[in-house]
Scaffold this motif. Sequence first.
Motif, PDB file in Angstrom:
ATOM      1  N   LEU A  32       0.788  -1.216   0.182  1.00 24.05           N
ATOM      2  CA  LEU A  32      -0.050  -0.050   0.052  1.00 24.05           C
ATOM      3  C   LEU A  32       1.041   1.349   0.157  1.00 24.05           C
ATOM      4  O   LEU A  32       2.095   1.373   0.642  1.00 24.05           O
ATOM      5  N   GLY A  33       0.447   2.262  -0.770  1.00 24.88           N
ATOM      6  CA  GLY A  33       1.362   3.495  -0.697  1.00 24.88           C
ATOM      7  C   GLY A  33       0.228   4.458   0.068  1.00 24.88           C
ATOM      8  O   GLY A  33      -1.039   4.493  -0.109  1.00 24.88           O
ATOM      9  N   VAL A  34       0.813   5.311   1.063  1.00 25.71           N
ATOM     10  CA  VAL A  34      -0.069   6.208   1.682  1.00 25.71           C
ATOM     11  C   VAL A  34       0.361   7.666   1.485  1.00 25.71           C
ATOM     12  O   VAL A  34       1.431   8.015   1.369  1.00 25.71           O
ATOM     13  N   GLN A  35      -0.479   8.610   0.823  1.00 21.01           N
ATOM     14  CA  GLN A  35      -0.104  10.133   1.000  1.00 21.01           C
ATOM     15  C   GLN A  35      -1.024  10.681   1.813  1.00 21.01           C
ATOM     16  O   GLN A  35      -2.292  10.593   2.101  1.00 21.01           O
ATOM     17  N   ALA A  36      -0.310  11.301   2.836  1.00 21.67           N
ATOM     18  CA  ALA A  36      -0.973  12.129   3.861  1.00 21.67           C
ATOM     19  C   ALA A  36      -0.092  13.433   4.306  1.00 21.67           C
ATOM     20  O   ALA A  36       1.150  13.219   3.669  1.00 21.67           O
ATOM     21  N   PRO A  37      -0.697  14.152   4.836  1.00 17.60           N
ATOM     22  CA  PRO A  37       0.186  15.534   5.337  1.00 17.60           C
ATOM     23  C   PRO A  37       1.267  14.964   6.124  1.00 17.60           C
ATOM     24  O   PRO A  37       0.999  14.082   6.983  1.00 17.60           O
ATOM     25  N   GLN A  38       2.294  15.591   6.303  1.00 18.92           N
ATOM     26  CA  GLN A  38       3.393  15.172   6.828  1.00 18.92           C
ATOM     27  C   GLN A  38       3.353  14.992   8.459  1.00 18.92           C
ATOM     28  O   GLN A  38       4.053  14.150   9.096  1.00 18.92           O
ATOM     29  N   GLU A  39       2.377  15.593   9.037  1.00 21.40           N
ATOM     30  CA  GLU A  39       2.154  15.419  10.455  1.00 21.40           C
ATOM     31  C   GLU A  39       1.145  14.335  10.866  1.00 21.40           C
ATOM     32  O   GLU A  39       0.900  13.807  11.981  1.00 21.40           O
ATOM     33  N   THR A  40       0.611  13.499   9.944  1.00 20.01           N
ATOM     34  CA  THR A  40      -0.078  12.353  10.204  1.00 20.01           C
ATOM     35  C   THR A  40       0.863  11.111  10.519  1.00 20.01           C
ATOM     36  O   THR A  40       1.918  10.931   9.736  1.00 20.01           O
ATOM     37  N   LYS A  41       0.619  10.461  11.668  1.00 16.93           N
ATOM     38  CA  LYS A  41       1.333   9.311  12.103  1.00 16.93           C
ATOM     39  C   LYS A  41       0.849   8.131  11.389  1.00 16.93           C
ATOM     40  O   LYS A  41      -0.220   7.849  11.537  1.00 16.93           O
ATOM     41  N   ILE A  42       1.671   7.370  10.851  1.00 18.09           N
ATOM     42  CA  ILE A  42       1.424   6.059   9.954  1.00 18.09           C
ATOM     43  C   ILE A  42       2.385   5.010  10.435  1.00 18.09           C
ATOM     44  O   ILE A  42       3.869   5.225  10.374  1.00 18.09           O
TER      45      ILE A  42
ATOM     46  N   LEU B  74       9.587  15.627  16.359  1.00 18.97           N
ATOM     47  CA  LEU B  74       8.062  15.870  16.571  1.00 18.97           C
ATOM     48  C   LEU B  74       7.347  16.484  15.419  1.00 18.97           C
ATOM     49  O   LEU B  74       7.842  17.368  14.627  1.00 18.97           O
ATOM     50  N   SER B  75       6.024  15.670  15.331  1.00 22.00           N
ATOM     51  CA  SER B  75       5.281  16.516  14.358  1.00 22.00           C
ATOM     52  C   SER B  75       4.573  17.674  15.070  1.00 22.00           C
ATOM     53  O   SER B  75       4.564  17.526  16.207  1.00 22.00           O
ATOM     54  N   PRO B  76       3.912  18.598  14.078  1.00 21.82           N
ATOM     55  CA  PRO B  76       3.192  19.753  14.855  1.00 21.82           C
ATOM     56  C   PRO B  76       2.101  19.219  15.992  1.00 21.82           C
ATOM     57  O   PRO B  76       1.766  19.887  16.779  1.00 21.82           O
ATOM     58  N   SER B  77       1.256  17.965  15.504  1.00 19.03           N
ATOM     59  CA  SER B  77       0.440  17.567  16.251  1.00 19.03           C
ATOM     60  C   SER B  77       0.899  17.006  17.690  1.00 19.03           C
ATOM     61  O   SER B  77       0.249  17.152  18.435  1.00 19.03           O
ATOM     62  N   LEU B  84       3.636  21.982  23.582  1.00 22.06           N
ATOM     63  CA  LEU B  84       4.897  22.441  23.633  1.00 22.06           C
ATOM     64  C   LEU B  84       5.139  23.897  22.567  1.00 22.06           C
ATOM     65  O   LEU B  84       4.695  23.577  21.514  1.00 22.06           O
ATOM     66  N   GLU B  85       5.530  24.797  23.028  1.00 24.39           N
ATOM     67  CA  GLU B  85       5.677  25.969  22.354  1.00 24.39           C
ATOM     68  C   GLU B  85       7.204  26.157  21.688  1.00 24.39           C
ATOM     69  O   GLU B  85       7.366  26.912  20.835  1.00 24.39           O
ATOM     70  N   SER B  86       7.833  25.640  22.520  1.00 22.70           N
ATOM     71  CA  SER B  86       9.378  25.770  22.098  1.00 22.70           C
ATOM     72  C   SER B  86       9.871  24.449  22.469  1.00 22.70           C
ATOM     73  O   SER B  86       9.754  23.596  23.229  1.00 22.70           O
ATOM     74  N   PHE B 170      16.265  17.405  20.117  1.00 25.50           N
ATOM     75  CA  PHE B 170      14.846  17.210  19.167  1.00 25.50           C
ATOM     76  C   PHE B 170      14.635  18.464  18.326  1.00 25.50           C
ATOM     77  O   PHE B 170      14.925  19.645  18.857  1.00 25.50           O
ATOM     78  N   ASP B 171      13.871  18.230  17.643  1.00 24.42           N
ATOM     79  CA  ASP B 171      13.404  19.254  16.592  1.00 24.42           C
ATOM     80  C   ASP B 171      11.644  19.229  16.184  1.00 24.42           C
ATOM     81  O   ASP B 171      11.369  17.992  16.362  1.00 24.42           O
ATOM     82  N   VAL B 172      11.281  19.958  15.646  1.00 23.62           N
ATOM     83  CA  VAL B 172      10.047  19.959  15.310  1.00 23.62           C
ATOM     84  C   VAL B 172      10.107  19.775  13.643  1.00 23.62           C
ATOM     85  O   VAL B 172      10.705  20.644  12.946  1.00 23.62           O
ATOM     86  N   GLN B 173       9.181  18.738  13.230  1.00 25.49           N
ATOM     87  CA  GLN B 173       9.183  18.618  11.687  1.00 25.49           C
ATOM     88  C   GLN B 173       8.366  19.681  10.863  1.00 25.49           C
ATOM     89  O   GLN B 173       7.043  19.754  11.331  1.00 25.49           O
ATOM     90  N   LEU B 174       8.879  20.428  10.203  1.00 24.75           N
ATOM     91  CA  LEU B 174       7.891  21.501   9.676  1.00 24.75           C
ATOM     92  C   LEU B 174       7.645  20.907   8.045  1.00 24.75           C
ATOM     93  O   LEU B 174       8.420  20.037   7.369  1.00 24.75           O
TER      94      LEU B 174
END
Lengths: 75, 174
Positions: A32-42, B74-77, B84-86, B170-174
């Motif tokens: 499967l390929g997943v396209q999702a916004p970067q913040e989505t945890k997969i 870390l992801s923004p979510s 965490l703001e910083s 660590f760092d925030v992933q943008l």
Amino acid sequence: MLVLTRKLGESIAIDDHIKIVVVQIKGKQVRLGVQAPQETKIHREEIYAAIQEQNKKAAQTVFVPGQLVRVLKGS
Amino acid sequence: MLVKTKYFGMLEVEEKEVLKIPNGILGFPEDRDFCLVDSGDETFIIWLQSLNHVDMVLPLLEPKLFKPDYTVKLSPSECAKLELESVHAAAVFAILTIPECIESMSANLKAPLLIHLKKRIGMQVILQDSHGSIEYPMFKQLKLHTSLGSKEQAPLSVVSLESLPVSLTFDVQL
């Protein structure tokens, strides 16, 4: 649970931003390929089970006063 | 409040020493409130003691002590969940598994525990992009580190969250 039938190359969309594509079908395996916004945890689901197991193992650690220092400083 | 611990007897834990882990630790869904205990020995290991169940206690260690190049993205979510703001407001710990044969000890680098030091909120994060092992053997590195300089012996104490070292790994992933 919603069950959908898809052919090779077809996909399903979840919300507006997530797309899952059937990339390859080979015997009993589906790629499967997943396209999702970067913040989505997969994650493969097994990773959750593996981490649960590891946490439980970690909680079986026995603290014996002085023992860790002795072993870490020993030669 | 007076808290019963698995290995450290009864300890007085102040409100500001309570660490909340709202999403819990995987495998321990009922435990939400914790404190950190320094056993006072010369290791840098501290103990995450559940205030909900006396038997739930986990050893923690800063990963940079045995893996200097360890980083957490870390992801923004995730940042939002941790409020965490910083990136300069949190500490990173690896959960250790120390079996009877201490030389086989390992650290979980795939799912570290992050702690927002001021808000006293913790979260076990499963890293997306890391190839970190959940069972990373680190006895040799820790032994080497300990031989270079260990912590001074100190009395058994509950760790003040504000005194924990801020992790810059660590760092925030943008």
